[in-house]
Design an enzyme around this catalytic site. Structure first.
Site, short mmCIF file in Angstrom:
data_model
loop_
_atom_site.label_atom_id
_atom_site.label_comp_id
_atom_site.label_asym_id
_atom_site.label_seq_id
_atom_site.Cartn_x
_atom_site.Cartn_y
_atom_site.Cartn_z
N HIS A 205 0.84 -1.21 0.00
CA HIS A 205 0.00 0.00 0.00
C HIS A 205 0.87 1.25 0.00
O HIS A 205 1.90 1.31 0.66
CB HIS A 205 -1.01 0.01 1.15
CG HIS A 205 -0.45 0.17 2.54
ND1 HIS A 205 -0.30 1.40 3.14
CD2 HIS A 205 -0.02 -0.73 3.44
CE1 HIS A 205 0.19 1.23 4.37
NE2 HIS A 205 0.37 -0.05 4.57
N ASP B 129 5.85 2.31 7.10
CA ASP B 129 4.47 1.89 6.81
C ASP B 129 3.81 2.86 5.83
O ASP B 129 3.15 3.79 6.24
CB ASP B 129 3.68 1.79 8.12
CG ASP B 129 2.30 1.20 7.94
OD1 ASP B 129 1.99 0.70 6.85
OD2 ASP B 129 1.52 1.26 8.91
N GLU C 16 -5.32 1.57 2.06
CA GLU C 16 -5.19 0.39 2.93
C GLU C 16 -5.50 0.76 4.37
O GLU C 16 -6.19 0.05 5.08
CB GLU C 16 -3.77 -0.20 2.81
CG GLU C 16 -3.58 -1.53 3.53
CD GLU C 16 -3.09 -1.41 4.96
OE1 GLU C 16 -3.00 -2.42 5.64
OE2 GLU C 16 -2.82 -0.28 5.43
N GLU C 17 -4.98 1.93 4.78
CA GLU C 17 -5.16 2.36 6.18
C GLU C 17 -6.61 2.73 6.49
O GLU C 17 -6.99 2.84 7.65
CB GLU C 17 -4.24 3.55 6.49
CG GLU C 17 -2.75 3.29 6.25
CD GLU C 17 -2.10 2.39 7.29
OE1 GLU C 17 -2.83 1.82 8.11
OE2 GLU C 17 -0.87 2.27 7.25
N ASP D 134 4.47 -5.02 3.23
CA ASP D 134 3.98 -3.93 4.07
C ASP D 134 4.85 -3.87 5.32
O ASP D 134 4.75 -4.75 6.19
CB ASP D 134 2.51 -4.19 4.43
CG ASP D 134 1.89 -3.04 5.22
OD1 ASP D 134 2.60 -2.05 5.49
OD2 ASP D 134 0.69 -3.15 5.57
N HIS E 218 2.15 4.98 12.06
CA HIS E 218 0.92 5.77 12.23
C HIS E 218 1.14 7.05 13.03
O HIS E 218 0.18 7.61 13.58
CB HIS E 218 -0.21 4.93 12.85
CG HIS E 218 -0.55 3.71 12.06
ND1 HIS E 218 -1.51 2.81 12.46
CD2 HIS E 218 -0.07 3.24 10.89
CE1 HIS E 218 -1.60 1.83 11.55
NE2 HIS E 218 -0.72 2.08 10.60
N1 BES Z 1 1.20 -2.09 8.12
C1 BES Z 1 0.01 -2.23 8.91
C2 BES Z 1 -0.25 -3.66 9.31
C3 BES Z 1 0.69 -4.26 10.28
C4 BES Z 1 1.10 -3.57 11.40
C5 BES Z 1 1.08 -5.55 10.09
C6 BES Z 1 1.95 -4.18 12.28
C7 BES Z 1 1.89 -6.18 10.97
C8 BES Z 1 2.33 -5.48 12.08
C9 BES Z 1 -1.19 -1.76 8.13
O1 BES Z 1 -0.91 -0.68 7.31
C10 BES Z 1 -2.26 -1.35 9.12
O2 BES Z 1 -2.06 -0.45 9.86
N2 BES Z 1 -3.37 -2.07 9.13
C11 BES Z 1 -4.45 -1.77 10.02
C12 BES Z 1 -5.65 -2.60 9.66
C13 BES Z 1 -6.34 -2.19 8.39
C14 BES Z 1 -7.45 -3.14 8.08
C15 BES Z 1 -6.83 -0.75 8.46
C16 BES Z 1 -4.08 -2.13 11.45
O3 BES Z 1 -3.28 -3.02 11.66
O4 BES Z 1 -4.65 -1.52 12.35
ZN ZN Z 2 -0.38 0.94 8.88
#
Ligand code: BES
Ligand code: ZN
Length: 427
Positions: A239, A258, A291-292, A319, A396
């Site tokens: 993403h 990220d 994605e976020e 990612d 984040h």
């Molecule tokens: N890069 C993260 C996912 C992640 C974080 C994977 C830490 C492994 C370890 C991704 O961009 C993210 O923040 N995903 C969201 C969920 C999504 C469905 C909005 C999250 O993890 O809160």
């Molecule tokens: Zn993220």
């Protein structure tokens, strides 16, 4: 979902005095109804739901996934608990279900998702069986039996300085939040960067924007047409959007780790493949939007691939690849929402070309775009910068920048994996 509002409510919970003041201004009804406010259906992990004593509406035992209906306050609790356990967000908001959907509708939706899980697990089982059967028949492993010269040569071309330049290129935007004009500009500039990177390629390729209904941001797709089986597709993506979820402070979201890092890995792999010989199968590289915001871009892309009946033979998601939390060359690999055959392929790539340490781990829910593909029935893989426990704690926030703890040597491994993955599956 308004994260700021949710975080503010969480804060209000922690500061009763603040609430008392609020009551003075007669918004007490709103506060006392907080438990009911903003109820939404989400998928989460059984252990988290149990711990927080949430009523589950439907369970999928094999994956430990449950359907629950939660208020904003409860979702904050869930996020908080997930953070305590060093997981990421801990849940997936079902954006396909409207806030006023009924429990019956939600169960129907979850049943559909759980059915795809069962089909995926059945494929894993069949893979184990046929692999051992073949082994017995011909006395050979079914995974690649040794390194290939062409792949060894290709992965040697991965350049750390290219990765650094691309990460810095993306991280210089104030934010790549999918709702902003900055994100739009970043995507336009990145498409031009892809075109510039590929200008000496003689292979048949196209670079396109993909527009979405769930986000104003566009995804980018680079397609290299296969010479022998152009209908069969191998996918590598990450993403390109970022987010700042902190309540106080600036809204800057450089998203270096990220996920400028994964985006850079995808571009570097594309550069190497595009300057090589034409693959047998078609290769699609993606830089996903939103994605976020809840896997928005990839959800639309994977659903349309499924409804168009596309033959996607493998999907690699990159990612977060820049922070070596467990030490350099010690990678995590997610076992949930990924396929056994793809994880076996990763093991063989590691054995033949990398010789690093890969530790299997779980997100506990669909934490990135691979989950979109997995839910639509496609085989997926997600190697990760470290184990969950040791992941970058600055994501984040405005602190997700290139720093002394970034390692492009570490990140380079992921482009090598991508190149080997593509050459193993598409040649
Ligand atoms: N890069 C993260 C996912 C992640 C974080 C994977 C830490 C492994 C370890 C991704 O961009 C993210 O923040 N995903 C969201 C969920 C999504 C469905 C909005 C999250 O993890 O809160
Ligand atoms: Zn993220």
């Amino acid at each position: 979902m308004n994260k700021n509002l949710r975080q503010f409510r969480a804060l209000a919970l922690l500061l009763p005095s603040l609430l008392a003041t609020a009551q003075l201004f007669s918004i007490s009804t709103q506060a006392s109804n907080a438990d009911e406010a903003g109820r939404r259906f989400v998928l989460t992990d059984l252990s988290l739901a149990k711990k927080l004593k949430f009523e589950t509406l439907l369970n999928h035992d094999a994956t430990g996934t449950v359907l629950v209906q939660l208020s904003e306050v409860q979702r904050d609790e869930l996020v908080h608990e997930a953070h305590e356990l060093k997981r990421c967000g801990g849940h997936e908001l079902i954006t396909k279900l409207k806030p006023d959907a009924s429990v019956v509708e939600a169960r129907d939706y979850a049943r559909g998702v759980f059915k795809t899980f069962d089909a995926q697990l059945e494929k894993d089982r069949l893979y184990v069986e046929s692999a051992s059967q073949k082994k017995a028949e011909i006395g050979l492993p079914t995974i690649p039996s040794g390194p290939k010269n062409s792949i060894t040569k290709a992965i040697a071309q991965v350049s750390e300085s290219n990765l650094k330049d691309t990460v810095e290129f993306l991280a210089k935007y104030p934010t790549r939040n999918h709702k902003t004009a900055d994100a739009k500009n970043a995507v336009i500039a990145f498409k031009a960067r892809i075109e510039e990177t590929l200008k000496f390629s003689t292979l048949p390729y196209t670079v396109d924007f993909i527009s979405h209904t769930s986000t104003p941001m566009n995804s980018i797709r680079l397609t290299i047409k296969g010479a022998v089986a152009p209908d069969e597709i191998v996918v590598v993506g990450g993403h390109i959007d970022s987010i700042n979820q902190s309540f106080f402070g600036s809204k800057k979201a450089p998203g270096a780790d990220d996920n400028a890092s994964g985006s850079a890995n995808v571009l570097e792999a594309a550069r190497i493949i595009a300057l090589g010989t034409q693959p047998s199968r078609t290769i699609e590289f993606y830089w996903y939007a939103g994605e976020e915001g809840g896997l928005l871009g990839s959800a639309e892309i994977a659903a349309s691939a499924k409804s168009a009946g596309k033959k996607v033979v493998g999907v690699l998601q990159l990612d977060m690849t820049l922070f070596p939390g467990d030490g350099e060359f010690r990678l995590g690999s997610m076992t949930d929402f990924t396929s056994l055959e793809m994880r076996d392929l990763l093991a063989s790539i590691n054995r033949d070309y990398l010789n690093i340490t890969i530790i299997e781990d779980k997100c506990g829910y669909g934490c990135s775009d691979h989950a979109s593909w997995y839910k639509n029935g496609f085989p997926t893989l997600m190697p990760f910068e470290a184990t969950m426990k040791k992941k970058n704690g600055n994501i984040h926030t405005e602190k997700d920048v290139v720093s002394a703890s970034s390692s492009f040597r570490h990140s380079a491994m992921f482009s090598k994996i991508a190149v080997a993955f593509l050459m193993s599956l598409a040649e």
